[in-house]
Design a protein around this motif. Structure first.
Motif, mmCIF file in Angstrom:
data_model
loop_
_atom_site.group_PDB
_atom_site.id
_atom_site.type_symbol
_atom_site.label_atom_id
_atom_site.label_comp_id
_atom_site.label_asym_id
_atom_site.label_seq_id
_atom_site.Cartn_x
_atom_site.Cartn_y
_atom_site.Cartn_z
ATOM 1 N N VAL A 70 0.899 -1.155 0.128
ATOM 2 C CA VAL A 70 -0.451 -0.122 -0.271
ATOM 3 C C VAL A 70 0.944 1.649 -0.256
ATOM 4 N N PHE A 71 -0.048 2.682 0.210
ATOM 5 C CA PHE A 71 0.719 3.815 -0.021
ATOM 6 C C PHE A 71 2.355 3.733 1.614
ATOM 7 N N GLU A 72 3.168 4.781 0.726
ATOM 8 C CA GLU A 72 4.910 4.608 1.424
ATOM 9 C C GLU A 72 4.084 5.003 2.509
ATOM 10 N N LYS A 73 3.337 5.139 3.920
ATOM 11 C CA LYS A 73 2.762 5.608 4.862
ATOM 12 C C LYS A 73 2.985 4.545 6.306
ATOM 13 N N ILE A 74 3.889 5.298 7.119
ATOM 14 C CA ILE A 74 4.332 4.153 8.021
ATOM 15 C C ILE A 74 2.881 4.090 8.678
#
Ligand SMILES: NC(=O)c1ccc[n+]([C@@H]2O[C@H](COP(=O)([O-])OP(=O)(O)OC[C@H]3O[C@@H](n4cnc5c(N)ncnc54)[C@H](O)[C@@H]3O)[C@@H](O)[C@H]2O)c1
Length: 282
Positions: free
Chosen positions: A89-93
């Motif tokens: 998924v999106f590169e958001k921690i």
């Protein structure tokens, strides 16, 4: 019996991973948050299989069989019987940690929980679970069907068994693995390209050489397929700036400090190919 793979996220990378895995005989469950995202993902897979068939690189019957091995869902519970789960998924921690906390509750005890993050330390993602020894990085490259590398990243607590199972999975879908033994931000590949792009941008900023000449030096002098500034334009100047800033924040190593001119390019919307202007006009 075919092994079961769950892929979380049907974007560019998730659908690519689903595509090569189904082709290699895995039963694939592709999960995204909306039916529209899933339809975009499976349409992309079909188009790609069609291209391989028209070029004679894949038999039509094999493409059809591979497609039949892919099922889609918006329901995360469907990971329950997966042997391997790959999150893309999106590169958001925060998003990744939320998914791993849910996977920890839903996935079978034997499952390998992998993230396709390009730069976030695996240990930070694994800490959202109570089984960090089962969490590992499987960093594929875009476009997944064409790029032969998978960078395997060992988190601080990843077990030898998990790393070996992740390797088995990546090799079974035709990839060659390199192992990152210590969980540093940017791993090996993103660190190398970031250092090269930062130095190239500094040489460009200070007028030492033109973008064309810097890229030509890398292509003809080192045999690189593409120069670093052309790579930045292709990947997105914003994406590379973000990755480089993360590595700099974690490592405090000055060679990853991006030049201010790169920040101003992003502020001004010069993001590379996707905006029509980056280090080059497109
Ligand atoms: N694009 C690249 O070249 C590249 C290369 C290597 C690694 N990566 C990494 O792979 C990951 C995915 O990148 P991408 O380019 O495929 O992104 P993308 O934007 O194409 O796709 C992300 C997908 O994730 C879905 N998603 C968001 N939240 C979700 C959730 N909770 N559950 C299920 N799906 C959800 C979105 O709907 C979208 O379809 C990122 O971590 C990225 O850093 C990207």
């Amino acid at each position: 019996m075919a092994k079961k793979l769950a892929v979380i996220g049907a974007g560019l990378m998730g659908s690519g991973i689903a595509q090569v895995s189904a082709q290699a005989g895995w039963d694939v469950m592709l999960r995204d948050v909306t039916d529209e995202a899933l339809a975009r993902g499976t349409d992309g897979i079909k188009t790609s299989y069609d291209k391989f068939v028209s070029k004679g690189k894949l038999a039509a019957a094999d493409a059809e069989a591979a497609l039949a091995r892919i099922t889609t869902t918006t329901d995360l519970d469907a990971v329950a019987d997966a042997d391997v789960v790959v999150e893309a998924v999106f590169e958001k921690i925060e998003v990744k940690r939320e998914i791993f906390a849910a996977l920890d509750k839903l996935a079978g005890e034997h499952a390998v929980l992998a993230s396709n993050t390009s730069a976030i330390p695996i240990t930070k993602i694994a800490a959202a679970t109570e089984r960090p020894e089962r969490v590992v990085g499987t960093h594929f490259f875009s476009p997944v069907p064409m790029m032969a590398l998978c960078e395997l990243v060992r988190g601080h607590k990843t077990s030898d068994e998990t790393l070996a199972l992740a390797r088995e999975f990546a090799e079974s879908v035709g990839k060659t693995c390199v192992v990152v033994n210590r969980d540093v931000a940017g791993f090996v590949t993103t660190r190398l390209i970031s250092a090269l792009v930062v130095e190239a941008a500094k040489l460009h900023e200070s007028g030492v050489a033109s973008a064309e000449d810097i890229d030509t030096a890398c292509r003809l002098g080192f045999g690189h397929a593409m120069g670093p500034l052309a790579t930045a334009d292709l990947t997105g100047v914003d994406i590379l700036l973000h990755a480089t800033e993360n590595i700099y924040t974690e490592s405090r190593d000055g060679k990853f400090a991006p030049p201010e001119s790169m920040r101003r390019m992003v502020d001004a919307g010069d993001l590379g190919r996707k905006s029509g202007q980056g280090f080059y006009e497109h």
